[in-house]
Motif scaffolding. Structure first.
Motif, PDB file in Angstrom:
ATOM      1  N   PRO A 116      33.986   7.186  27.066  1.00 29.95           N
ATOM      2  CA  PRO A 116      33.010   8.392  27.242  1.00 29.95           C
ATOM      3  C   PRO A 116      33.974   9.536  27.597  1.00 29.95           C
ATOM      4  CG  PRO A 116      32.123   6.267  28.204  1.00 29.95           C
ATOM      5  CD  PRO A 116      33.446   6.015  27.862  1.00 29.95           C
ATOM      6  N   GLY A 117      33.708  10.580  27.188  1.00 27.79           N
ATOM      7  CA  GLY A 117      34.427  11.904  27.432  1.00 27.79           C
ATOM      8  C   GLY A 117      35.737  12.103  26.817  1.00 27.79           C
ATOM      9  N   SER A 126      34.975  24.143  29.984  1.00 26.58           N
ATOM     10  CA  SER A 126      34.302  23.609  28.841  1.00 26.58           C
ATOM     11  C   SER A 126      35.252  23.332  27.595  1.00 26.58           C
ATOM     12  CB  SER A 126      32.815  24.145  28.423  1.00 26.58           C
ATOM     13  OG  SER A 126      33.188  25.223  28.066  1.00 26.58           O
ATOM     14  N   GLU A 175      35.751  15.131  24.213  1.00 29.54           N
ATOM     15  CA  GLU A 175      35.735  16.462  24.749  1.00 29.54           C
ATOM     16  C   GLU A 175      37.065  16.889  25.399  1.00 29.54           C
ATOM     17  OE1 GLU A 175      33.039  18.852  28.091  1.00 29.54           O
ATOM     18  OE2 GLU A 175      33.174  16.657  28.220  1.00 29.54           O
ATOM     19  N   LEU A 176      37.550  15.801  26.128  1.00 26.77           N
ATOM     20  CA  LEU A 176      38.805  16.230  26.530  1.00 26.77           C
ATOM     21  C   LEU A 176      39.811  16.573  25.487  1.00 26.77           C
ATOM     22  CD1 LEU A 176      39.638  13.492  29.453  1.00 26.77           C
ATOM     23  CD2 LEU A 176      39.879  16.121  29.537  1.00 26.77           C
ATOM     24  N   ALA A 200      42.680  11.370  28.156  1.00 24.73           N
ATOM     25  CA  ALA A 200      41.613  10.841  27.438  1.00 24.73           C
ATOM     26  C   ALA A 200      41.913   9.686  26.612  1.00 24.73           C
ATOM     27  CB  ALA A 200      41.786  11.880  26.047  1.00 24.73           C
TER      28      ALA A 200
END
Length: 471
Positions: free
Chosen positions: A175-176, A81, A179-180, A281
């Motif tokens: 999306p995401g 994470s 976070e990456l 990303a």
């Protein structure tokens, strides 16, 4: 200043695709800048295949060395994470008008992170305010237009979280993506991370859009990289950047309206921090679709050359050549009967001299031959860029009176276009791709020359010479 804490357990780093493993895993060839790194015997078994997992102080130290040398990249997708939550990040969005694009962006950002919209003296501020209020974003309205960099800096002063994410109003993160990018901050030395910038979908793309899909100036490719001057990825776009607030200082260069992203990355690197490019990303961008605005933008990018030369005189060179490779290029450009034999002789002498500088290598001549071949390839690519892009106004004048210059330019134009067409797998035919490729270079080069003339300096046009890679 106390040294940063070590890399965390569980972090996986992978040798870059351009890195060669030689001498039974003892020698690593590659990095930024190019080097030959010899591992100690105890370090060799720590690399399993081309990967290293941090499990203790020893593996953390080796991973840190590989990351700092540009020999390896963190594998963001293998982290459990992100060490940073979205709530610890504030989005800063500079905007001038573009209310529709701002609405599209804010819908994509969602509500996990606070958002600051900096209105850079819009001509229709009411529309911008309405969109910001609809999405619950904080609005900072400027009365004087300061440009995107100044607007970002204003927003940075209002950020209360430890991390900031700059994103332009004509972009949309997938999306995401955030976070990456945040996963890279598991490395305490990382100050700034950038995603890959690709085009927004367009149902009926123009020829310019199809070219940009394959060869956009903002798209830095599909390989992760350490960002630093004179490396494979030497800059990142301010279209979207995520950084540690405490390491960014006052942010982008004061008063810079172009190349402020290059300046920021180079300053952070000079300060000993790491800037990373993470292509997994993805942020989509609204590229220009018609010819004239596209060419104007390319020329605008070129005008950043002189401001960078003032701030980074050692890094701005349009080509970086070893003395031997410069001599080889001069011999080839002479186009005489002796040109190829002389070039081959220079290459042979370089191999011998470099082999003597690799005493730890089990096969010094083989390694030296490969390094020399790499240098020849890089020199030829840079020579084509000089002829077709950075120096084209001067080359065009020389071509009027010199048949050899005309031949060199024609050969470079054909070879460069075919290489890029095949590499990028453009949906354009080779002829149309070649035409747009040359227009791209002409516009950018014109911007470079204009900035040099206006600044009264040729620093941005002058190549740099360095010695051969060290062992």
């Amino acid at each position: 200043m106390s040294p940063p804490e070590r890399l965390p357990d569980g972090l996986v780093v992978r040798l870059g695709q351009r890195v060669r493993v030689e001498d039974g895993g003892r020698a690593l060839v590659g990095g930024a800048p190019l080097r030959v790194m010899y591992l100690k015997p105890g370090a060799v078994p720590l690399l399993r295949g081309r990967e290293l997992r941090v499990a203790d102080a020893r593996t953390a130290a080796l991973a840190d060395v590989l990351l700092g040398a540009g020999l390896a990249d963190p594998v963001a997708g293998r982290m459990a994470s992100a060490p940073v939550s979205a709530a610890e990040v504030t989005w800063v969005v500079p905007v001038r008008d573009r209310a529709e694009q701002l609405d599209r962006l804010l819908r994509a950002l969602g509500s996990e992170s606070p958002v600051i919209v900096v209105d850079d003296a819009s001509r229709e501020p009411v529309s911008v305010r309405r969109v910001a209020e609809q999405h619950g974003a904080r609005l900072e309205a400027l009365t004087v237009n300061v440009g995107p960099a100044g607007a970002r800096n204003h927003g940075l002063t209002r950020v209360c979280t430890p991390f900031v994410a700059f994103v332009d109003s004509d972009a949309v993160p997938e999306p995401g993506a955030l976070e990456l990018l945040l996963r890279h901050f598991a490395d305490p030395r990382v100050a700034l991370v950038a995603p890959r910038i690709v085009a927004l979908p367009h149902p009926q793309p123009t020829a310019v859009e199809r070219y940009e899909d394959a060869r956009s100036s903002l798209d830095l490719g599909d390989r992760p990289a350490l960002v630093r001057p004179r490396s494979w990825v030497s800059w990142v776009s301010s279209t979207c950047l995520v950084g540690r607030v405490d390491l960014l200082g006052t942010g982008f260069g004061d008063g810079m309206r172009v190349a402020e992203d290059v300046d920021l990355a180079w300053r952070l690197d000079a300060e000993g921090h790491r800037v990373r490019y993470e292509p997994a990303a993805v942020v989509r961008h609204e590229h220009r679709a018609s010819l004239v605005p596209w060419l104007a933008r390319k020329a605008f990018y070129g005008t950043g050359a002189h401001p960078l030369a003032v701030r980074h005189p050692e890094e701005i060179a349009p080509a970086v050549l070893a003395p031997w490779s410069a001599a080889m290029l001069l011999a080839l450009l002479a186009q005489r009967r002796w040109s190829i034999p002389v070039a081959l002789g220079i290459a042979a002498v370089t191999v011998v001299r470099l082999a003597h500088r690799l005493p730890q290598s089990a096969h010094p001549f083989a390694t030296a031959s490969r390094l020399t071949a790499d240098g020849i390839g890089a020199a030829l690519v840079q020579a084509m860029a000089l002829l077709l892009r950075h120096w084209w106004p001067g080359v065009a004048v020389a071509a009027i009176v010199s048949r050899r210059v005309r031949r060199a330019v024609a050969a470079a134009a054909v070879v460069d276009s075919l290489i890029e067409w095949r590499r990028t797998r453009s949906t354009l035919g080779p002829v149309r791709f070649a035409v747009l490729r040359r227009l791209d270079d002409l516009a950018y080069g014109a911007g470079v020359w204009w900035s040099a003339l206006r600044g009264g300096s040729i620093a941005a046009l002058r190549p740099s010479f360095r010695s051969t890679p060290r062992g």
